[in-house]
Every structure is written in C-alpha cells, then in structure tokens.
Design a protein around this motif. Structure first.
Motif, PDB file in Angstrom:
ATOM      1  N   TRP A  40       0.945  -1.297  -0.094  1.00 34.62           N
ATOM      2  CA  TRP A  40      -0.022  -0.070   0.245  1.00 34.62           C
ATOM      3  C   TRP A  40       0.786   1.168   0.001  1.00 34.62           C
ATOM      4  N   ALA A  41       2.184   1.190  -0.063  1.00 40.48           N
ATOM      5  CA  ALA A  41       2.930   2.264   0.005  1.00 40.48           C
ATOM      6  C   ALA A  41       2.763   3.332  -1.160  1.00 40.48           C
ATOM      7  N   MET A  42       2.501   2.508  -2.336  1.00 43.18           N
ATOM      8  CA  MET A  42       2.352   3.486  -3.434  1.00 43.18           C
ATOM      9  C   MET A  42       1.135   4.344  -3.268  1.00 43.18           C
ATOM     10  N   HIS A  43      -0.042   3.768  -2.827  1.00 39.67           N
ATOM     11  CA  HIS A  43      -1.190   4.379  -2.796  1.00 39.67           C
ATOM     12  C   HIS A  43      -1.006   5.426  -1.772  1.00 39.67           C
ATOM     13  N   ARG A  44      -0.415   5.242  -0.522  1.00 35.82           N
ATOM     14  CA  ARG A  44      -0.140   6.184   0.460  1.00 35.82           C
ATOM     15  C   ARG A  44       0.693   7.154   0.024  1.00 35.82           C
ATOM     16  N   LYS A  45       1.805   7.166  -0.695  1.00 32.99           N
ATOM     17  CA  LYS A  45       2.690   8.105  -0.989  1.00 32.99           C
ATOM     18  C   LYS A  45       2.133   8.880  -2.273  1.00 32.99           C
ATOM     19  N   SER A  46       0.958   8.466  -2.789  1.00 31.96           N
ATOM     20  CA  SER A  46       0.267   9.263  -3.856  1.00 31.96           C
ATOM     21  C   SER A  46      -0.744  10.351  -3.366  1.00 31.96           C
ATOM     22  N   GLY A  47      -0.833  10.244  -2.011  1.00 34.42           N
ATOM     23  CA  GLY A  47      -1.795  11.099  -1.204  1.00 34.42           C
ATOM     24  C   GLY A  47      -3.040  10.564  -0.668  1.00 34.42           C
ATOM     25  N   ALA A  48      -3.262   9.271  -1.231  1.00 31.92           N
ATOM     26  CA  ALA A  48      -4.372   8.571  -0.695  1.00 31.92           C
ATOM     27  C   ALA A  48      -4.204   8.087   0.769  1.00 31.92           C
ATOM     28  N   ARG A  49      -5.444   7.837   1.403  1.00 36.79           N
ATOM     29  CA  ARG A  49      -5.522   7.318   2.708  1.00 36.79           C
ATOM     30  C   ARG A  49      -5.914   5.899   2.562  1.00 36.79           C
TER      31      ARG A  49
END
Length: 185
Positions: free
Chosen positions: A64-73
């Motif tokens: 999930w690091a990609m999603h988190r670093k993209s600004g998503a929670r």
C-alpha cells in the motif's frame, strides 16, 4: 475493518459477485478479456531497470506504500495484499472525501511479476475491478501496469459521466509517477 465509509448516495442495483463484491466478473483483470458493459482502462508506465527497482516497486505496490505516497489514505486488514483483504482507499477532504471500499481478489508474487487486484464492495462509487502489477521484462526494464473495468455505482458518479474515466486515467498516471520515485529513490 471499522466502517468509516461515507457515501454520497445509494448503490445502483448490480448483480453481486462472491464475498460481497458489487460485480459478478471477479478476476477478469487477470484472466482477460475484460467484460463488456464497463469502461476499460489500461495504463503502462516505465519505472526503471534492474532487480532492485523491480523489488522496490513490487513491495511498494503490495504494501500500500504506492497508494499512500500518492496522497491516498489507506485502511487495510493486512500489511500486504492477500486475497480477501479488505481495503479502503480515500481521496479528498471533508465533504469532498470519496471513500472506496474494496477487497483484494487476486495477487501475483512471481519471479518477474508482482501485484494484485481489488474489486469494489457496496458503497464504492464505481462497480468493477482494478489491478496494479509490476513486471520485469526480458531486457531488465521494470513496468507498472494498471488495468481496470468499471461503471458508475452511485448517483454522483453517474452524474459525472465522462469525467470519471478521465480522473481514473489521471490517477493511474499519478500512481506510475509516484511508483517511479519510490523505486528509483
């Protein structure tokens, strides 16, 4: 998973797939062809080259690091994508937050291919499936691919019409850029 999902309407009547998924075509992003009756999206991005880039990109996608670093929670039942994992992706703030409840429907942890797909659950603004896969090709290049099929499930995504697919494609491009930064440091 605790339910923190805010929806802006009631879901459309859709045949329900297994395990409470809001669509019947479970696994189609892996098996192809993509089912008819949905908007299809396929986006590829070159991430870099070599084993280290492949490993870093694969780990960022499946943890999930990609999603988190993209600004998503992100809220997920597990630290790594596994079939059956409940995950909620949220974008926006306050009354403009869009929460998207999903469930991981398949994973790939292979020598030259790592990734997963999640399918939509009731309350997701769309109905369908999306996969996020990192491939290492024979020339050593590392590619990120997003494949999706979806259609509106709530009144506001139906009302948005052709804007939603444009936003989905823009988000896929953003994920590719984010993953490149993570994997190539």
């Amino acid at each position: 998973m605790t339910r923190l999902i805010r929806t802006l309407g009631t879901p459309a009547t859709t045949p329900v797939g297994p395990a409470g998924l809001s669509y019947p075509d479970v696994g189609a992003t892996r098996t192809r062809p993509l089912p008819t009756g949905y908007h299809h999206m396929h986006h590829e991005a070159l991430i870099g080259h070599g084993q280290e880039v492949f490993e870093a990109a694969g780990a960022a996608v499946t943890t999930w690091a990609m999603h988190r670093k993209s600004g998503a929670r992100v809220r997920a039942d597990s630290v790594r994508a596994e079939p059956g994992t409940a995950v909620q992706i949220a974008l926006g703030v306050g009354p403009l937050e869009v929460a998207a409840p999903c469930q991981v429907v398949w994973t790939a942890y292979e020598e030259d291919r790592v990734g997963f797909a999640y399918g939509t659950l009731t309350g997701h603004p769309e109905c369908g499936e999306e996969s996020f896969v990192v491939d290492r090709r024979p020339d050593g290049s590392v590619w990120f691919t997003v494949t999706a099929f979806s259609r509106p499930a709530l009144w506001h995504t139906r009302a948005a019409g052709p804007v939603v697919p444009l936003l989905q494609r823009a988000y896929a491009r953003h994920l590719g850029r984010t993953l490149r930064k993570i994997a190539t440091g």
